[in-house]
Design a protein around this motif. Structure first.
Motif, mmCIF file in Angstrom:
data_model
loop_
_atom_site.group_PDB
_atom_site.id
_atom_site.type_symbol
_atom_site.label_atom_id
_atom_site.label_comp_id
_atom_site.label_asym_id
_atom_site.label_seq_id
_atom_site.Cartn_x
_atom_site.Cartn_y
_atom_site.Cartn_z
ATOM 1 N N GLU A 1 -7.377 -5.644 -22.831
ATOM 2 C CA GLU A 1 -8.418 -4.465 -22.684
ATOM 3 C C GLU A 1 -9.500 -4.441 -21.595
ATOM 4 O OE1 GLU A 1 -10.201 -4.761 -26.421
ATOM 5 O OE2 GLU A 1 -8.695 -3.960 -27.614
ATOM 6 N N THR B 1 -6.993 -3.843 -18.367
ATOM 7 C CA THR B 1 -6.727 -2.267 -18.393
ATOM 8 C C THR B 1 -7.796 -1.562 -17.821
ATOM 9 O OG1 THR B 1 -5.291 -2.526 -20.141
ATOM 10 C CG2 THR B 1 -5.955 -0.460 -19.811
ATOM 11 N N GLU B 2 -8.916 -1.751 -18.235
ATOM 12 C CA GLU B 2 -10.144 -1.124 -17.614
ATOM 13 C C GLU B 2 -10.190 -1.086 -15.952
ATOM 14 O OE1 GLU B 2 -13.190 1.679 -17.458
ATOM 15 O OE2 GLU B 2 -11.802 1.267 -19.105
ATOM 16 N N ALA C 1 -7.971 -2.134 -14.157
ATOM 17 C CA ALA C 1 -6.799 -1.585 -13.248
ATOM 18 C C ALA C 1 -7.005 -0.128 -13.141
ATOM 19 C CB ALA C 1 -5.655 -1.865 -13.947
ATOM 20 N N ARG C 2 -7.725 0.715 -14.131
ATOM 21 C CA ARG C 2 -7.821 2.047 -14.162
ATOM 22 C C ARG C 2 -8.864 2.292 -12.914
ATOM 23 N NH1 ARG C 2 -11.822 5.606 -15.840
ATOM 24 N NH2 ARG C 2 -12.844 3.829 -16.824
ATOM 25 N N ARG C 3 -9.845 1.480 -12.770
ATOM 26 C CA ARG C 3 -10.762 1.737 -11.723
ATOM 27 C C ARG C 3 -10.297 0.994 -10.375
ATOM 28 N NH1 ARG C 3 -16.254 -0.411 -14.298
ATOM 29 N NH2 ARG C 3 -16.472 0.831 -16.260
ATOM 30 N N GLN C 4 -9.074 0.769 -10.397
ATOM 31 C CA GLN C 4 -8.207 0.069 -9.288
ATOM 32 C C GLN C 4 -9.074 -1.257 -8.709
ATOM 33 O OE1 GLN C 4 -7.444 3.180 -6.434
ATOM 34 N NE2 GLN C 4 -6.116 4.069 -7.788
ATOM 35 N N LEU D 1 -2.500 -6.977 -14.488
ATOM 36 C CA LEU D 1 -2.530 -6.257 -15.570
ATOM 37 C C LEU D 1 -1.071 -6.671 -16.390
ATOM 38 C CD1 LEU D 1 -3.666 -4.393 -17.438
ATOM 39 C CD2 LEU D 1 -2.617 -2.644 -16.256
#
Length: 406
Positions: A151, A154-155, A157-160, A167
């Motif tokens: 989790e 994932t967060e 990776a969303r913010r790069q 991930l």
């Protein structure tokens, strides 16, 4: 000298004796004693001798309502439920709790086999189950950690902030631990089944009665080997004991096929055990086995007892009489005819009837009333009770109150 001469000599008066007062007193005392002796001797010599008689015990007679016999046969008492108690596995007998003739209830313990090895296997299975549960707990903790990591990545990776490879690794670790948890939970199920199997093996070493019955044979002793199959050249026992359900006793007879048409299902039967020839047991045909014995030309018939009694035992010889095959009409129980005595036991005086009852060696003349008379038998309604002793044949010298000799 006879007794009478002695008594008469005592009555003679001696003229030479003095006649004073003292002499007269002694004389009268002697006379009184002599008279007493004469009376006693007379009573002894004149008492009548006991009358010799034959007596019987009075019994109540009941009218016979049985149907006519159409066929006689012989057979044996057999048990429909009989079992030799054995074990599922080969083992050594540790304890036996039964003896011949003992009654046992269903599921009662009759014997124990040596369970030392089986108990160790059971303890091993318990340890394996505990280990499997511990591994599942460990994997569950690691899976929780992997879930949190996935989790968080994932967060990020969303913010790069992390690469796609990081991930993917977190997701792979989570999936791997989840699969590992499922596998170890399956191991727990396997361990539980193995533990149940070991528990069943342990329970199988406790031998129980399959039904309520009586032990008719004890076939093993503690220390012997027992097996469900014959092994060891006949040195291994195949059973602990044999139990018979006494409630399942019935009669098996072989009826000649020439007379089988006289037998039908439900037909009433009168059975007489050879051990108790005076005891007539009511029974009924259960089934006619639909096949014939080619060698003996007979058909087997099963007959069920209508009463239960401890005197009926397996393998007893029995004679059976098949009653009239006509439908039996239900009738009310008939009243007893009375106490049956032979006609020679009754004395008639006018219209009155008397009988001699013997009690404590003395004959008592008793008035009776008659219910009926058939041939040489008389049925007494009152005056004589069942169980009392009566004189079978009255002789002229028999009087009321006379002493009798049996």
């Amino acid at each position: 000298m006879t007794n009478k001469e002695e008594l008469l000599s005592q009555l003679r008066i001696d003229r030479n004796q003095p006649t004073d007062g003292d002499g007269n007193t002694r004389l009268w005392i002697g006379i009184a004693a002599a008279v007493a002796l004469v009376v006693t001797g007379f009573a002894v010599f004149t008492e009548p001798a006991p009358v010799k008689v034959k007596i019987e015990m009075a019994r109540m007679a009941v009218p016979d309502s049985s149907s006519a016999t159409v066929l006689d046969a012989t057979g044996y008492v057999v048990a429909r439920r009989t079992a030799t108690v054995s074990s599922k596995v080969t083992g050594k007998v540790a304890e036996i709790y039964i003896e011949e003739g003992q009654r046992v209830e269903k599921d009662q313990i009759v014997a124990l086999l040596d369970d030392s090895n089986t108990r160790k296997s059971l303890e091993l299975s318990k340890a394996e189950l505990h280990s499997a549960k511990t591994q599942v707990a460990e994997t569950q903790a690691r899976l929780t950690e992997a879930k949190l990591t996935l989790e968080r990545n994932t967060e990020l990776a969303r913010r790069q902030l992390i690469s796609a490879a990081a991930l993917d690794k977190a997701r792979a670790d989570f999936e791997s631990l989840r699969a590992q948890l499922n596998s170890r939970e399956a191991d727990i199920a396997v361990s539980q089944k193995r533990l149940a199997l070991q528990q069943q093996n342990l329970d199988d070493l406790t031998l129980r009665a399959p039904f309520t019955g009586v032990v008719i044979s004890k076939d093993s002793q503690p220390g012997e080997m027992i097996s469900p199959i014959s092994a060891g050249g006949g040195f291994t026992r195949t059973g602990i004991c044999t139990i018979v359900d006494m409630a399942s006793l019935e009669i098996e007879v072989d009826v000649n096929e020439s007379y089988i048409q006289r037998v039908r299902d439900g037909q009433f039967v009168q059975a007489v055990l050879e051990a108790y020839p005076e005891w007539r047991i009511p029974a009924k045909v259960i089934a006619i086995i639909p096949t014939a014995d080619r060698q003996k030309a007979t058909v087997k018939v099963r007959i069920g007892f209508q009463v239960s009694d401890a005197r009926i035992l397996p393998d007893m010889g029995v004679k059976v009489a098949f009653m009239n095959a006509e439908p039996v009409v239900e009738e009310k129980p008939k009243e007893p005819l009375g106490v049956r005595v032979p006609i020679t036991a009754v004395r008639s005086e006018g219209e009155d009837k008397f009988i001699f009852v013997v009690k404590d060696g003395v004959a008592e003349l008793r008035k009776v009333t008659l219910n009926a008379s058939y041939g040489t038998d008389i049925y007494i309604g009152s005056g004589l009770r069942a169980g009392e002793d009566f004189v079978v044949e009255i002789t002229p010298e028999l009087k009321d109150g006379a002493r009798v000799e049996l």
